[in-house]
Design a protein around this motif. Structure first.
Motif, PDB file in Angstrom:
ATOM      1  N   PRO A  95      84.982  58.492  46.489  1.00 53.25           N
ATOM      2  CA  PRO A  95      83.804  59.351  46.674  1.00 53.25           C
ATOM      3  C   PRO A  95      83.956  60.751  46.092  1.00 53.25           C
ATOM      4  O   PRO A  95      85.068  61.273  45.950  1.00 53.25           O
ATOM      5  CB  PRO A  95      83.657  59.419  48.204  1.00 53.25           C
ATOM      6  CG  PRO A  95      84.406  58.243  48.727  1.00 53.25           C
ATOM      7  CD  PRO A  95      85.533  58.028  47.770  1.00 53.25           C
ATOM      8  N   ILE A  96      82.811  61.360  45.794  1.00 53.64           N
ATOM      9  CA  ILE A  96      82.783  62.750  45.307  1.00 53.64           C
ATOM     10  C   ILE A  96      82.810  63.727  46.481  1.00 53.64           C
ATOM     11  O   ILE A  96      82.973  64.925  46.286  1.00 53.64           O
ATOM     12  CB  ILE A  96      81.513  63.015  44.452  1.00 53.64           C
ATOM     13  CG1 ILE A  96      80.234  62.747  45.274  1.00 53.64           C
ATOM     14  CG2 ILE A  96      81.539  62.188  43.173  1.00 53.64           C
ATOM     15  CD1 ILE A  96      78.939  63.158  44.585  1.00 53.64           C
ATOM     16  N   TRP A  97      82.671  63.213  47.716  1.00 52.76           N
ATOM     17  CA  TRP A  97      82.532  64.064  48.907  1.00 52.76           C
ATOM     18  C   TRP A  97      83.891  64.353  49.536  1.00 52.76           C
ATOM     19  O   TRP A  97      84.654  63.437  49.851  1.00 52.76           O
ATOM     20  CB  TRP A  97      81.608  63.389  49.927  1.00 52.76           C
ATOM     21  CG  TRP A  97      80.267  63.100  49.333  1.00 52.76           C
ATOM     22  CD1 TRP A  97      79.873  61.969  48.692  1.00 52.76           C
ATOM     23  CD2 TRP A  97      79.154  64.000  49.273  1.00 52.76           C
ATOM     24  NE1 TRP A  97      78.581  62.091  48.236  1.00 52.76           N
ATOM     25  CE2 TRP A  97      78.109  63.331  48.581  1.00 52.76           C
ATOM     26  CE3 TRP A  97      78.930  65.298  49.754  1.00 52.76           C
ATOM     27  CZ2 TRP A  97      76.863  63.917  48.345  1.00 52.76           C
ATOM     28  CZ3 TRP A  97      77.690  65.882  49.517  1.00 52.76           C
ATOM     29  CH2 TRP A  97      76.674  65.198  48.822  1.00 52.76           C
ATOM     30  N   GLY A 152      79.574  70.220  49.979  1.00 57.22           N
ATOM     31  CA  GLY A 152      80.190  68.943  50.354  1.00 57.22           C
ATOM     32  C   GLY A 152      80.931  68.224  49.245  1.00 57.22           C
ATOM     33  O   GLY A 152      81.899  67.500  49.492  1.00 57.22           O
ATOM     34  N   VAL A 153      80.483  68.418  47.990  1.00 58.75           N
ATOM     35  CA  VAL A 153      81.081  67.712  46.860  1.00 58.75           C
ATOM     36  C   VAL A 153      82.343  68.449  46.404  1.00 58.75           C
ATOM     37  O   VAL A 153      82.372  69.677  46.359  1.00 58.75           O
ATOM     38  CB  VAL A 153      80.057  67.597  45.698  1.00 58.75           C
ATOM     39  CG1 VAL A 153      80.702  67.062  44.428  1.00 58.75           C
ATOM     40  CG2 VAL A 153      78.895  66.689  46.114  1.00 58.75           C
ATOM     41  N   LEU A 154      83.379  67.700  46.066  1.00 61.29           N
ATOM     42  CA  LEU A 154      84.626  68.305  45.574  1.00 61.29           C
ATOM     43  C   LEU A 154      84.333  69.206  44.372  1.00 61.29           C
ATOM     44  O   LEU A 154      83.597  68.796  43.460  1.00 61.29           O
ATOM     45  CB  LEU A 154      85.607  67.208  45.155  1.00 61.29           C
ATOM     46  CG  LEU A 154      86.229  66.390  46.289  1.00 61.29           C
ATOM     47  CD1 LEU A 154      86.767  65.073  45.768  1.00 61.29           C
ATOM     48  CD2 LEU A 154      87.331  67.186  46.965  1.00 61.29           C
ATOM     49  N   TYR A 159      73.071  69.143  35.095  1.00 59.62           N
ATOM     50  CA  TYR A 159      72.197  68.151  34.454  1.00 59.62           C
ATOM     51  C   TYR A 159      72.247  66.791  35.155  1.00 59.62           C
ATOM     52  O   TYR A 159      71.951  65.764  34.550  1.00 59.62           O
ATOM     53  CB  TYR A 159      72.571  68.030  32.971  1.00 59.62           C
ATOM     54  CG  TYR A 159      72.163  69.280  32.221  1.00 59.62           C
ATOM     55  CD1 TYR A 159      70.878  69.420  31.705  1.00 59.62           C
ATOM     56  CD2 TYR A 159      73.043  70.352  32.102  1.00 59.62           C
ATOM     57  CE1 TYR A 159      70.487  70.587  31.059  1.00 59.62           C
ATOM     58  CE2 TYR A 159      72.659  71.532  31.461  1.00 59.62           C
ATOM     59  CZ  TYR A 159      71.378  71.638  30.945  1.00 59.62           C
ATOM     60  OH  TYR A 159      70.989  72.793  30.319  1.00 59.62           O
ATOM     61  N   GLY A 160      72.597  66.810  36.434  1.00 61.27           N
ATOM     62  CA  GLY A 160      72.620  65.578  37.212  1.00 61.27           C
ATOM     63  C   GLY A 160      73.523  65.738  38.414  1.00 61.27           C
ATOM     64  O   GLY A 160      73.939  66.849  38.759  1.00 61.27           O
ATOM     65  N   MET A 161      73.824  64.612  39.053  1.00 63.88           N
ATOM     66  CA  MET A 161      74.764  64.584  40.175  1.00 63.88           C
ATOM     67  C   MET A 161      76.004  63.804  39.752  1.00 63.88           C
ATOM     68  O   MET A 161      75.889  62.742  39.130  1.00 63.88           O
ATOM     69  CB  MET A 161      74.128  63.879  41.383  1.00 63.88           C
ATOM     70  CG  MET A 161      73.273  64.770  42.253  1.00 63.88           C
ATOM     71  SD  MET A 161      74.198  66.074  43.125  1.00 63.88           S
ATOM     72  CE  MET A 161      75.035  65.131  44.414  1.00 63.88           C
ATOM     73  N   PRO A 162      77.202  64.320  40.085  1.00 65.28           N
ATOM     74  CA  PRO A 162      78.396  63.521  39.808  1.00 65.28           C
ATOM     75  C   PRO A 162      78.328  62.229  40.617  1.00 65.28           C
ATOM     76  O   PRO A 162      77.807  62.226  41.733  1.00 65.28           O
ATOM     77  CB  PRO A 162      79.554  64.416  40.277  1.00 65.28           C
ATOM     78  CG  PRO A 162      78.946  65.494  41.103  1.00 65.28           C
ATOM     79  CD  PRO A 162      77.501  65.596  40.744  1.00 65.28           C
TER      80      PRO A 162
END
Length: 412
Positions: free
Chosen positions: A340-342, A117-119, A133-136
């Motif tokens: 959004p990153i989505w 789902g994330v670009l 090491y995390g979520m954008p």
């Protein structure tokens, strides 16, 4: 008599609380954010409140610092053996944070739905050496903003497509007496200046490192700094740019004192807000320009992520908070400040309405994002570059000499 009544009431309250396990938050987590650009402090607090409402057994203590203090605050808290559970981090830090075990590897926590789902480009914000090491969270680059009314007054029909055209248009505006210094940048001796420099390095086809060694002191890296100095000494750039951070640029632009400004996404809707801005309804935005024969557009990767620190004693709760903050529903709700990153969010009218021009610029800008160097020694390199830029602008050193010195002092 009064004493015995108060004891009875106290006892009843105590017994009642024993049967209400969610009356008080069971776990507290500490989260570090920045008070600058992208989401506002008020918006982050509102997001955290919505999270607590959905998760009443988790209390979130928020702390905000200027971007310039974010890195050191994170690292120093680790050294003291505590501090934060969740931290906001820049795209330039995962190499250092992974090497020094500041952040936890969360690769196993990332679901297939998140991956799909994330670009794709957003993952570069949080990945290093094949691990996440995390979520954008903040997907961002710098755009060229322009004042439509000023360009119209100057007889300029469309915004510049190249950096040379930008200088030509700024000169027309200056020569016609519309504005004395038409361009505003964030060139303070800080990371902001490196972001503007990187945008130009990408336009000129330069590179920061070659085989792990500095390469910015010649070619496109030198061309980029020469352009900055030329823009400054020509009088086309606001002379205070050498002290400006992004918020200063925003204020100058929305006061109607700049025809052109390079800044992050968040400025679009803030400068279009008639409550605070004198230029509401006159704000244009396009990708940062290119260089004839070398690039169509230019862009720096200014994205940021949310990660769990290795010192956290509550990683499960921290991850729950991170997934809420980076979720599509939360991001869509606040899409006027950070896109959004989505991927599918860009087909949602609730996200695009009223910012179609920004979305059009983002489709080109986000696809062209150029990274600042990925190295555990990034802080040293950035400090050396900041000094080189400042010395060149002030005429204390020639750009080629300043960049050579930066290469020698970069720690690489």
């Amino acid at each position: 008599m009064l004493k015995s009544v108060s004891r009875t009431l106290l006892g009843a309250a105590f017994i009642g609380s024993a049967f209400m396990p969610h009356a008080f938050a069971e776990t507290s987590i500490n989260a570090l954010f920045m008070a600058q650009a992208a989401y506002s402090e008020a918006d982050v607090r509102a997001m955290a409140e919505a999270f607590t409402k959905a998760n009443p057994d988790i209390k979130v203590n928020l702390e905000f610092v200027p971007y310039e203090g974010l890195h050191d605050k994170t690292v120093l808290a680790q050294g003291s053996g505590g501090g934060y559970d969740v931290v906001l981090f820049d795209v330039i830090w995962p190499a250092e944070y992974a090497s020094n075990k500041v952040l936890v590897d969360v690769s196993s926590r990332i679901t297939d739905d998140m991956k799909k789902g994330v670009l794709p480009g957003a993952w570069t914000t949080v990945n290093y050496d094949g691990k996440s090491y995390g979520m954008p969270w903040i997907l961002d680059t710098k755009y060229l903003f322009y004042n439509k009314e000023i360009l119209e007054k100057a007889g300029i029909k469309s915004p510049p497509k190249t950096w040379d055209e930008l200088a030509e248009q700024a000169k027309i505006i200056k020569d016609k007496g519309i504005l004395a210094t038409p361009i505003s940048w964030s060139w303070s001796q800080a990371e902001a200046a490196v972001c503007d420099y990187t945008t130009l390095v990408s336009a000129y086809g330069g590179e920061f490192l070659k085989d792990g060694k500095p390469a910015f002191q010649s070619g496109g890296g030198l061309d980029a700094l020469n352009y900055m100095v030329s823009s400054y000494t020509s009088g086309l750039t606001n002379p205070n740019s050498k002290e400006f951070l992004e918020e200063d640029v925003r204020k100058v632009f929305q006061n109607g004192e700049a025809a052109f400004a390079l800044n992050w996404t968040y400025m679009y809707n803030m400068a279009n807000d008639p409550k605070d801005s004198k230029v509401a309804g006159k704000v244009g935005v396009v990708p940062a320009p290119g260089v004839a024969g070398k690039s169509e557009v230019s862009a720096v990767n200014g994205s940021m992520g949310l990660g769990i620190t290795s010192a956290s004693k509550h990683p499960e709760e921290a991850w729950k908070f991170i997934t809420f903050m980076t979720s599509q529903s939360t991001q869509n709700q606040y899409a006027k400040l950070s896109l959004p990153i989505w991927a599918s969010s860009y087909d949602d009218p609730a996200v695009t309405k009223g910012q179609e021009e920004l979305i059009a610029a983002a489709k080109l800008g986000l696809a062209a994002m150029y990274p600042r160097p990925t190295t555990p020694k990034y802080q040293e390199l950035s400090t050396a570059l900041q000094q080189a830029i400042q010395e060149s602008l002030l005429g204390q050193a020639k750009p080629e000499d300043a960049l050579k010195a930066a290469a020698e002092n970069s720690g690489l």
